[in-house]
Design a protein around this motif. Structure first.
Motif, short mmCIF file in Angstrom:
data_model
loop_
_atom_site.label_atom_id
_atom_site.label_comp_id
_atom_site.label_asym_id
_atom_site.label_seq_id
_atom_site.Cartn_x
_atom_site.Cartn_y
_atom_site.Cartn_z
N LEU A 238 0.84 -1.20 0.00
CA LEU A 238 0.00 0.00 0.00
C LEU A 238 0.87 1.25 0.00
N ASN A 239 0.28 2.38 -0.37
CA ASN A 239 1.03 3.64 -0.37
C ASN A 239 1.13 4.26 1.02
N ARG A 240 0.30 3.80 1.96
CA ARG A 240 0.32 4.35 3.31
C ARG A 240 -0.43 3.40 4.24
N ASP A 241 -0.26 3.62 5.54
CA ASP A 241 -0.91 2.76 6.52
C ASP A 241 -2.41 3.05 6.58
N PRO A 242 -3.25 2.03 6.56
CA PRO A 242 -4.69 2.23 6.77
C PRO A 242 -5.02 2.20 8.25
N THR A 243 -6.17 2.73 8.60
CA THR A 243 -6.67 2.59 9.97
C THR A 243 -7.54 1.36 10.10
N PHE A 256 -5.58 -19.68 5.35
CA PHE A 256 -4.88 -18.42 5.07
C PHE A 256 -4.92 -17.52 6.30
N PHE A 257 -3.82 -16.83 6.54
CA PHE A 257 -3.70 -15.85 7.61
C PHE A 257 -2.91 -14.67 7.06
N TYR A 258 -3.03 -13.51 7.73
CA TYR A 258 -2.29 -12.37 7.22
C TYR A 258 -1.71 -11.53 8.35
N THR A 259 -0.70 -10.73 8.02
CA THR A 259 -0.14 -9.74 8.93
C THR A 259 0.00 -8.43 8.17
N PHE A 260 0.13 -7.35 8.93
CA PHE A 260 0.36 -6.04 8.31
C PHE A 260 1.47 -5.33 9.03
N SER A 261 2.42 -4.79 8.26
CA SER A 261 3.54 -4.03 8.83
C SER A 261 4.18 -3.19 7.74
N GLU A 262 4.40 -1.90 8.07
CA GLU A 262 5.13 -0.98 7.19
C GLU A 262 4.57 -0.98 5.76
N ASN A 263 3.27 -0.68 5.66
CA ASN A 263 2.59 -0.55 4.36
C ASN A 263 2.48 -1.86 3.59
N ASN A 322 -4.41 -8.88 38.15
CA ASN A 322 -4.44 -9.63 36.90
C ASN A 322 -3.23 -9.28 36.05
N LEU A 323 -2.40 -10.28 35.80
CA LEU A 323 -1.24 -10.11 34.95
C LEU A 323 -1.68 -10.27 33.50
N GLU A 324 -1.51 -9.21 32.71
CA GLU A 324 -1.90 -9.23 31.30
C GLU A 324 -0.65 -9.09 30.44
N ILE A 325 -0.38 -10.12 29.68
CA ILE A 325 0.83 -10.20 28.84
C ILE A 325 0.40 -10.17 27.39
N GLU A 326 1.16 -9.44 26.57
CA GLU A 326 0.94 -9.43 25.13
C GLU A 326 2.22 -9.89 24.44
N LEU A 327 2.09 -10.87 23.56
CA LEU A 327 3.21 -11.36 22.75
C LEU A 327 2.89 -11.08 21.29
N LYS A 328 3.74 -10.29 20.66
CA LYS A 328 3.56 -9.93 19.25
C LYS A 328 4.55 -10.73 18.41
N PHE A 329 4.04 -11.41 17.38
CA PHE A 329 4.85 -12.24 16.49
C PHE A 329 4.94 -11.59 15.12
N ASN A 330 6.04 -11.84 14.43
CA ASN A 330 6.17 -11.29 13.09
C ASN A 330 5.45 -12.12 12.04
N LYS A 331 4.92 -13.30 12.45
CA LYS A 331 4.19 -14.18 11.54
C LYS A 331 3.05 -14.85 12.30
N PRO A 332 2.05 -15.33 11.59
CA PRO A 332 0.96 -16.04 12.27
C PRO A 332 1.46 -17.31 12.95
N ILE A 333 0.88 -17.58 14.12
CA ILE A 333 1.25 -18.75 14.91
C ILE A 333 0.25 -19.89 14.64
N LYS A 334 0.80 -21.10 14.50
CA LYS A 334 -0.03 -22.26 14.21
C LYS A 334 -0.19 -23.17 15.42
N ASP A 335 0.86 -23.25 16.27
CA ASP A 335 0.80 -24.18 17.39
C ASP A 335 1.68 -23.67 18.53
#
Length: 535
Positions: A238-243, A256-263, A322-335
């Protein structure tokens, strides 16, 4: 040599024409000073109103005389103002001439109307800089605007953001403000902050309390630049980031799965396909532009080596129960291998993480994993650590994480917390986004008020905060910038201000601060005198 340093600015002795002259149309202007002078960037620093063709104007300085050759005919019955700002300095110490302005008229009267006000920011930087900001007005019906040509009348704010445009001819005008970083006297909507007043300014008398609030709003319509296969996957650039992104396909979230990063939107497949697969994609950007497209994606065999699986944790966050953890991956996780995923709080104790504690934010992306664990009060430790050994996570390309994961989180003690900050928003209507910011400008807490004007932040770490309110007019739970083409101002943003006119709000352990009311006074346009921070 050896004498006192020259700290006196150059003084104007005479000018031709003389300031306040009537019925003159000079081809050349001269200014004579009491000492030798030179010019500092005159084409940008000398502000001439109303608009003339600056490309034809010639500036020169010889000894103590500054000469301006206009090389064009001036308009009839018009008052011209030459504001020299700091463009004329002495030779020895570069002291600028002070408050130097030349005013004359090609008719038999001097226009004396003006507008004044302030320029601010919707999201102010820690040290606001007003040095390159321009406020300009264009006659109503003029074929140009802030993006296509310099304004007819213009001014620059002082170091506190106050501006004043003088000697305006009566009439109807459109008003703008922008940060002119490249010195073109025009706004660049891709890179420069700007604002505009929707209503026509009818200038028949002096207008005061005009307010602008600068923000960026890229008006380039969002679009797809290109598509291509990337290894066994498929890229949409894309030419720019969408909201907002909506991707539709019957097997999305299954095969099928998808990710978005840097346009770049990348569609991953769990297996190769012989035929092209259709995907319906809908995009929307921050200013409201949309694009809908049907994309045919090819997922063929490839010898390209897959990228390594990488993990980023929201390490360093504090929590109460409540401990709230976020793990961000560069690709979709399968298992996930749960045997090697756990929480530790001392050298010998661990809490296993189970599937019931996990939630992927988006099942069509599978790249943001949220883990929520309720910890008993009996655990008195301060630091809790999530651990994941190598080969704990397995992605859709058949890659395991090669590095171990270790991220720390700090448990707060109730007795060290402040009880509450609460109040009302006055002078605006919900929905609202209420944000609590720390001294670094980082978001500490956020609330969305749909039908209420009362907010409350509870159980906070002691410290100094700011409270920011976004008037979320369309209720989409984000701030929307201006859209010049649709004649829509940005959503209003305003801040809590205390009795000392400061935004800082200090709270200590055990304290409760009520009636911290927030007055909605930051408004683009012609404003009334602000009211007190009271109901």
């Amino acid at each position: 040599m050896g004498g006192p340093r020259d700290e006196d600015p150059p003084v104007l002795l005479e000018s031709s024409p003389v300031t306040q002259s009537l019925n003159v149309k000079p081809e050349e202007i001269t200014l004579t000073f009491d000492e030798y002078v030179k010019l500092e960037n005159p084409s940008k620093g000398i502000v001439i109103t109303p608009r003339i063709n600056n490309d034809e104007v010639e500036f020169s300085a010889l000894k103590n005389i500054v000469t301006i050759k206009l090389n064009q005919e001036l308009e009839d019955s018009t008052t011209y103002v030459f504001n020299f700002q700091k463009s004329i300095v002495d030779i020895s110490e570069e002291n600028p001439a002070e408050n130097l302005k030349l005013v004359f008229s090609t008719g038999n009267s001097i226009d004396s109307l003006g507008i004044s006000g302030t320029v601010g920011y919707y999201f102010p930087p820690s040290k606001p800089d007003f040095s390159n900001i321009i406020v300009g007005i264009y006659p109503l019906g003029d074929t140009t605007d802030v993006f296509t040509a310099p304004p007819y009348y213009l001014s620059q704010p002082d170091t506190t953001g106050n501006f004043n445009i003088t000697n305006i001819k009566s009439g109807n005008y459109l008003a703008y403000a922008w940060k002119d970083l490249n010195g073109t006297l025009k706004a660049e909507f891709k890179s420069e902050e700007y604002d505009f007043i929707l209503d026509t300014l009818v200038i028949e008398k002096n207008i005061e309390n005009v307010r602008f609030n600068l923000s960026k709003a890229d008006l380039t319509p969002i679009r797809i630049l290109r598509t291509s296969q990337f290894g066994k996957n498929f890229d949409i650039i894309l030419n720019r980031d969408p909201t907002e992104i909506t991707l539709e396909s019957p097997e999305l979230g299954k095969e099928f799965f998808y990710t978005f990063s840097e346009n770049r939107l990348r569609i991953y497949t769990t297996k190769t396909k012989e035929d092209s697969i259709p995907f319906q994609i809908s995009l929307q950007d921050s200013v409201g532009f949309t694009q809908d497209s049907l994309i045919w994606a090819k997922f063929a065999d490839s010898d390209r080596k897959p990228d390594k699986l990488q993990i980023t944790a929201n390490s360093g966050k504090s929590f109460l129960n409540n401990l709230e953890i976020e793990l961000k991956f560069n690709k979709p996780i399968k298992d996930i291998n749960f045997d090697s995923l756990y929480i530790t709080y001392d050298t010998a104790s661990r809490i296993p993480i189970t599937p019931s504690m996990l939630l992927f934010e988006d099942s069509t992306k599978m790249d943001l994993l949220k883990i929520k664990i309720s910890l008993p009060d009996s655990l008195k430790q301060d630091i809790f650590t999530i651990k994941a050994s190598d080969s704990t996570f397995y992605d859709v390309e058949g890659q395991y994480n090669e590095s171990e994961l270790s991220a720390n989180y700090r448990k707060l003690k109730r007795e060290n917390l402040a009880d509450e900050i609460s109040g009302r928003i006055i002078g605006a209507k919900p929905p609202f986004i209420i944000q609590l910011l720390n001294t670094k400008g980082e978001l500490v807490a956020e609330q969305f008020l749909t039908n209420s004007d009362s907010y409350s932040f509870q159980l906070l770490e002691a410290g100094t905060f700011k409270i920011r309110v976004i008037e979320d007019s369309n209720g989409n739970k984000r701030w929307d910038p201006a859209n010049f083409f649709e004649k829509r101002n940005a959503e209003r943003v305003f801040y809590f201000v205390n009795n000392e006119n400061k935004e800082d709000l200090v709270i200590r352990s055990g304290w409760s601060l009520s009636e911290q009311n927030i007055q909605a006074i930051t408004q683009t346009g012609i404003n009334k005198i602000p009211v007190d921070n009271k109901d």
